[in-house]
Design a protein around this motif. Sequence first.
Motif, PDB file in Angstrom:
ATOM      1  N   UNK A   1     102.524  67.219 -10.458  1.00 16.59           N
ATOM      2  CA  UNK A   1     101.730  67.347  -9.512  1.00 16.59           C
ATOM      3  C   UNK A   1     100.310  67.021  -9.987  1.00 16.59           C
ATOM      4  N   UNK A   2     100.192  66.877 -11.246  1.00 19.40           N
ATOM      5  CA  UNK A   2      98.709  66.594 -11.645  1.00 19.40           C
ATOM      6  C   UNK A   2      97.897  65.286 -10.920  1.00 19.40           C
ATOM      7  N   UNK A   3      98.729  64.210 -10.963  1.00 23.65           N
ATOM      8  CA  UNK A   3      97.927  63.058 -10.478  1.00 23.65           C
ATOM      9  C   UNK A   3      97.659  63.366  -8.992  1.00 23.65           C
ATOM     10  N   UNK A   4      98.577  63.634  -8.203  1.00 19.52           N
ATOM     11  CA  UNK A   4      98.263  64.178  -6.958  1.00 19.52           C
ATOM     12  C   UNK A   4      97.095  65.128  -6.594  1.00 19.52           C
ATOM     13  N   UNK A   5      97.121  65.994  -7.258  1.00 17.25           N
ATOM     14  CA  UNK A   5      95.891  66.920  -7.125  1.00 17.25           C
ATOM     15  C   UNK A   5      94.762  66.352  -7.755  1.00 17.25           C
ATOM     16  N   UNK A   6      94.600  65.815  -8.980  1.00 19.89           N
ATOM     17  CA  UNK A   6      93.573  65.102  -9.129  1.00 19.89           C
ATOM     18  C   UNK A   6      92.733  64.156  -8.032  1.00 19.89           C
ATOM     19  N   UNK A   7      93.608  63.086  -7.574  1.00 18.15           N
ATOM     20  CA  UNK A   7      93.130  62.358  -6.476  1.00 18.15           C
ATOM     21  C   UNK A   7      92.771  62.997  -5.339  1.00 18.15           C
ATOM     22  N   UNK A   8      93.487  63.996  -5.015  1.00 18.03           N
ATOM     23  CA  UNK A   8      93.013  64.985  -3.750  1.00 18.03           C
ATOM     24  C   UNK A   8      91.605  65.326  -4.142  1.00 18.03           C
ATOM     25  N   UNK A   9      91.328  65.788  -5.138  1.00 17.56           N
ATOM     26  CA  UNK A   9      90.068  66.271  -5.514  1.00 17.56           C
ATOM     27  C   UNK A   9      88.964  65.108  -5.794  1.00 17.56           C
ATOM     28  N   UNK A  10      89.591  64.156  -6.429  1.00 15.41           N
ATOM     29  CA  UNK A  10      88.394  63.093  -6.726  1.00 15.41           C
ATOM     30  C   UNK A  10      87.937  62.439  -5.142  1.00 15.41           C
ATOM     31  N   UNK A  11      88.910  62.342  -4.433  1.00 15.60           N
ATOM     32  CA  UNK A  11      88.360  61.846  -2.926  1.00 15.60           C
ATOM     33  C   UNK A  11      87.162  62.840  -2.514  1.00 15.60           C
ATOM     34  N   UNK A  12      87.352  64.000  -2.795  1.00 12.64           N
ATOM     35  CA  UNK A  12      86.309  64.901  -2.381  1.00 12.64           C
ATOM     36  C   UNK A  12      85.048  65.046  -3.100  1.00 12.64           C
ATOM     37  N   UNK A  13      85.062  65.001  -4.472  1.00 12.69           N
ATOM     38  CA  UNK A  13      83.923  65.040  -5.217  1.00 12.69           C
ATOM     39  C   UNK A  13      83.425  63.831  -5.894  1.00 12.69           C
ATOM     40  N   UNK A  14      84.233  62.893  -5.928  1.00 13.07           N
ATOM     41  CA  UNK A  14      83.724  61.429  -6.323  1.00 13.07           C
ATOM     42  C   UNK A  14      83.739  61.182  -7.653  1.00 13.07           C
ATOM     43  N   UNK A  15      83.004  62.037  -8.381  1.00 13.99           N
ATOM     44  CA  UNK A  15      82.956  61.838  -9.663  1.00 13.99           C
ATOM     45  C   UNK A  15      84.269  62.200 -10.620  1.00 13.99           C
ATOM     46  N   UNK A  16      84.524  61.467 -11.618  1.00 10.59           N
ATOM     47  CA  UNK A  16      85.925  61.613 -12.545  1.00 10.59           C
ATOM     48  C   UNK A  16      85.651  62.727 -13.158  1.00 10.59           C
TER      49      UNK A  16
END
Length: 179
Positions: A27-42
Motif C-alpha cells: 500500500x505504500x505507493x497508493x498512500x503516498x500518491x493519495x497524500x501527494x495529490x493533496x499536499x503537492x510537495x514530495x
Amino acid sequence: MEDKEILEKFANPDSRNLAFNQLVRKYQQKIYWHIRKMVIDHEDADDLTQEVFLKVWKNLENFRQDAQLYTWLYRIATNECLTFLSSKKRKFFLPINDVAAELAEKIDTSVNISGDEIQLKLQKALLKLPDKQRLVFNMKYYDDLKYEEISEILGTSVGALKASYHLAVKKIEEFLKQD
C-alpha cells in the motif's frame, strides 16, 4: 498477499514484522500518491506517508475488520492530510487562497513534478478547490474509487459525495476555460 492473510500474520507476534512489511509494500505507493495529490510537495508527502504507517503499526492490532483494510488506510492518510493542511494554514496564519498559491508555486518550481501543460493547469485548478472537494475529486478521478468506498473513507453520504464531485468538476472546468 491478500489483506486477510496479512492481518492473520500480523496477529501472530512471530510473523508481525513480516506482515507489516508486506502491508507497507502493498500500500505504500497508493498512500503516498493519495497524500501527494493533496499536499503537492514530495518531502511533505513522504513524511506524512511515514506518519500514516507509524499510526497503522500502532493501531493495526485494534483494527476491527468491519471495513476493508485499504479504506481504513485511506481514512488515516486522509485525516493526516487534512490535519497537515489545517496546521499549515494556522502556522502561517494564511488564508486558504495563500496556501493554494504557495502549493501552486511548488507545482511550477518542483523538479519532482512533471507533466504537460494541461496536467499542470489541472493541478493548479485542483488547488483552488476546498480540501474536502479536492479529496473527493482525487479519489474518484485519479484513484478510481467508487462513491461507496469514498463514503466509507470519509464518513459522508454517497449523495453528498456525488454533489461534491459535480461541484469540483464544474469549478475545474471554469478554471481551465480561463486564460
